[in-house]
Design a protein around this motif. Structure first.
Motif, short mmCIF file in Angstrom:
data_model
loop_
_atom_site.label_atom_id
_atom_site.label_comp_id
_atom_site.label_asym_id
_atom_site.label_seq_id
_atom_site.Cartn_x
_atom_site.Cartn_y
_atom_site.Cartn_z
N LEU A 1 41.93 33.13 30.07
CA LEU A 1 42.53 32.05 30.84
C LEU A 1 43.63 32.69 31.75
O LEU A 1 43.91 31.77 32.76
N PHE A 2 44.31 33.62 31.45
CA PHE A 2 45.49 33.98 32.11
C PHE A 2 45.16 35.15 33.22
O PHE A 2 45.91 35.93 33.80
N GLU A 3 43.99 35.82 33.04
CA GLU A 3 43.62 36.92 33.84
C GLU A 3 43.70 36.99 35.53
O GLU A 3 43.30 35.66 35.93
N GLY A 4 44.45 37.83 35.98
CA GLY A 4 44.66 37.68 37.59
C GLY A 4 45.79 36.79 37.70
O GLY A 4 46.18 36.58 38.81
N LEU A 5 46.37 36.14 36.70
CA LEU A 5 47.77 35.39 37.26
C LEU A 5 48.83 36.42 37.78
O LEU A 5 49.09 37.42 37.42
N GLU A 6 49.26 35.62 39.16
CA GLU A 6 50.15 36.37 39.72
C GLU A 6 51.54 36.73 38.91
O GLU A 6 51.83 36.06 38.09
N GLN A 7 52.06 37.89 39.31
CA GLN A 7 53.42 38.32 38.30
C GLN A 7 54.49 37.23 38.20
O GLN A 7 54.88 37.06 37.24
N ASP A 8 54.74 36.35 39.36
CA ASP A 8 55.94 35.49 39.48
C ASP A 8 55.22 34.25 38.38
O ASP A 8 56.29 33.55 37.51
N SER A 9 54.20 33.92 38.47
CA SER A 9 53.62 33.05 37.37
C SER A 9 53.54 33.30 36.07
O SER A 9 54.05 32.55 35.24
N LEU A 10 53.34 34.61 35.90
CA LEU A 10 53.26 35.19 34.49
C LEU A 10 54.58 35.17 34.09
O LEU A 10 55.02 34.86 32.86
N GLU A 11 55.57 35.39 34.74
CA GLU A 11 56.98 35.77 34.42
C GLU A 11 57.47 34.06 33.91
O GLU A 11 58.18 34.06 33.04
N GLN A 12 57.07 33.33 35.06
CA GLN A 12 57.45 31.77 34.86
C GLN A 12 56.83 31.23 33.50
O GLN A 12 57.57 30.48 32.56
N LEU A 13 55.48 31.66 33.25
CA LEU A 13 54.87 31.25 31.80
C LEU A 13 55.62 31.98 30.75
O LEU A 13 55.76 31.00 29.73
N THR A 14 55.94 33.06 30.73
CA THR A 14 56.36 33.81 29.51
C THR A 14 57.94 33.62 29.16
O THR A 14 58.41 33.85 28.31
N ALA A 15 58.63 32.99 30.28
CA ALA A 15 59.98 32.97 30.21
C ALA A 15 60.60 31.99 29.06
O ALA A 15 61.47 32.44 28.43
N GLY A 16 59.60 31.07 28.90
CA GLY A 16 60.02 30.18 27.72
C GLY A 16 59.01 30.25 26.50
O GLY A 16 58.88 29.49 25.29
N ALA A 17 58.35 31.21 26.40
CA ALA A 17 57.25 31.54 25.47
C ALA A 17 58.05 32.09 24.07
O ALA A 17 58.82 32.81 24.24
N THR A 18 57.43 31.57 22.99
CA THR A 18 57.95 32.11 21.75
C THR A 18 56.94 32.73 20.84
O THR A 18 55.59 32.62 20.96
N VAL A 19 57.29 33.73 19.90
CA VAL A 19 56.35 34.14 19.00
C VAL A 19 56.53 33.61 17.66
O VAL A 19 57.68 33.29 17.11
N GLU A 20 55.39 33.06 17.09
CA GLU A 20 55.32 32.62 15.56
C GLU A 20 54.53 33.45 14.79
O GLU A 20 53.63 33.77 14.92
N ILE A 21 55.20 34.14 13.48
CA ILE A 21 54.49 34.73 12.62
C ILE A 21 54.38 34.08 11.39
O ILE A 21 55.28 33.66 10.64
N LEU A 22 53.15 34.02 11.13
CA LEU A 22 52.89 32.97 10.29
C LEU A 22 52.29 33.79 8.86
O LEU A 22 51.37 34.61 8.86
N GLN A 23 52.68 33.61 7.67
CA GLN A 23 52.13 34.26 6.33
C GLN A 23 50.80 33.23 5.90
O GLN A 23 50.51 32.29 6.49
N GLU A 24 50.19 33.95 5.04
CA GLU A 24 48.82 33.21 4.44
C GLU A 24 49.07 31.94 4.05
O GLU A 24 49.83 31.58 3.39
N GLY A 25 48.32 30.98 4.60
CA GLY A 25 48.28 29.39 4.35
C GLY A 25 49.38 28.80 4.97
O GLY A 25 49.29 27.54 4.85
N ALA A 26 50.28 29.32 6.08
CA ALA A 26 51.24 28.49 6.56
C ALA A 26 50.89 27.75 7.88
O ALA A 26 49.78 28.36 8.29
N GLN A 27 51.41 26.60 7.99
CA GLN A 27 50.95 25.56 8.80
C GLN A 27 51.48 26.01 10.17
O GLN A 27 52.70 25.81 10.28
#
Length: 231
Positions: free
Chosen positions: A17-43
């Motif tokens: 989906l993001f292949e070839g995304l320009e660097q400035d757009s990539l930075e814009q997209l990831t600026a507010g992104a977060t990571v969720e680490i879920l354990q077995e069965g977590a919603q």
């Protein structure tokens, strides 16, 4: 929630989906992104929750499910590393998730903001077409699965599932690590768990496979294929 690490940024760059995304757009997209680490069965989210984010699996697996009127869980889709989901909802007014998302084992996902991505889409025709292609591939796959669930026997569904897990160019003998509990696979294939187990026993008795816990040993890929075609 955690901030993105290098492994997360690499996964975003490699995602179709993001292949070839320009660097400035990539930075814009990831600026507010977060990571969720879920354990077995977590919603990750529940059916009916407000859908302001879509997701990319980095590690582990996510099961998208719905509950039947009788309370049974139906697995709609299984998603692994590199796959995105819930992105189509950003085009709906006041969207809500139509399914539940549950972790199968320890799972790491990136949460991306819908509003940020739609802003990027407005500036990139190529990205819009890539998104359409991504959703079209998923729709085509799901339509194929609906047809299979309607027309194929339970045994054929299981054989096709096992064959689909093999890497391209696999040769005999080989094996398939199921990766998720058998009852989850049974639900994904619209088969009762006891039926799934019975057919695996029948395939073992026929000498087509050997079941060793979560590992399915396949002595002859062609024999497995013939079994699925009734040959």
């Amino acid at each position: 929630m955690e901030r993105l690490e290098r492994v997360d940024l690499e996964m975003i760059r490699k995602a179709p989906l993001f292949e070839g995304l320009e660097q400035d757009s990539l930075e814009q997209l990831t600026a507010g992104a977060t990571v969720e680490i879920l354990q077995e069965g977590a919603q990750l989210f529940r059916q009916g929750d407000s859908a302001a984010r879509f997701f990319l699996v980095v590690a582990g697996q996510i099961a998208l499910t719905r509950a039947s009127p009788h309370g049974d869980e139906k697995v709609i889709e299984l998603l692994g590393p590199g796959q995105t989901f819930a992105e189509a909802l950003m085009f709906m007014g006041a969207p809500r998730y139509p399914v539940n998302a549950r972790a199968l084992g320890t799972t790491r996902v990136i949460a991306l903001d819908n509003a940020t991505f739609t802003t990027i889409l407005r500036a990139s025709v190529d990205l819009c077409f890539r998104l359409l292609a991504n959703m079209s591939v998923r729709l085509h796959r799901l339509l194929g699965e609906v047809e299979a669930l309607t027309l194929q026997s339970a045994a054929v569904r299981i054989v096709n599932f096992l064959l689909a897990q093999l890497p391209e160019g696999a040769v005999s003998p080989t094996s398939v690590a199921l990766g998720v509990p058998k009852h989850v696979i049974a639900s994904r294939l619209s088969i009762k768990p006891e039926t799934f187990s019975r057919i695996l026993h029948e395939m073992t008795a026929a000498g087509v496979i050997v079941v060793k816990g979560p590992l399915i040993e396949i002595g002859d890929i062609k024999a497995l294929t013939r079994y699925g075609s009734g040959g």
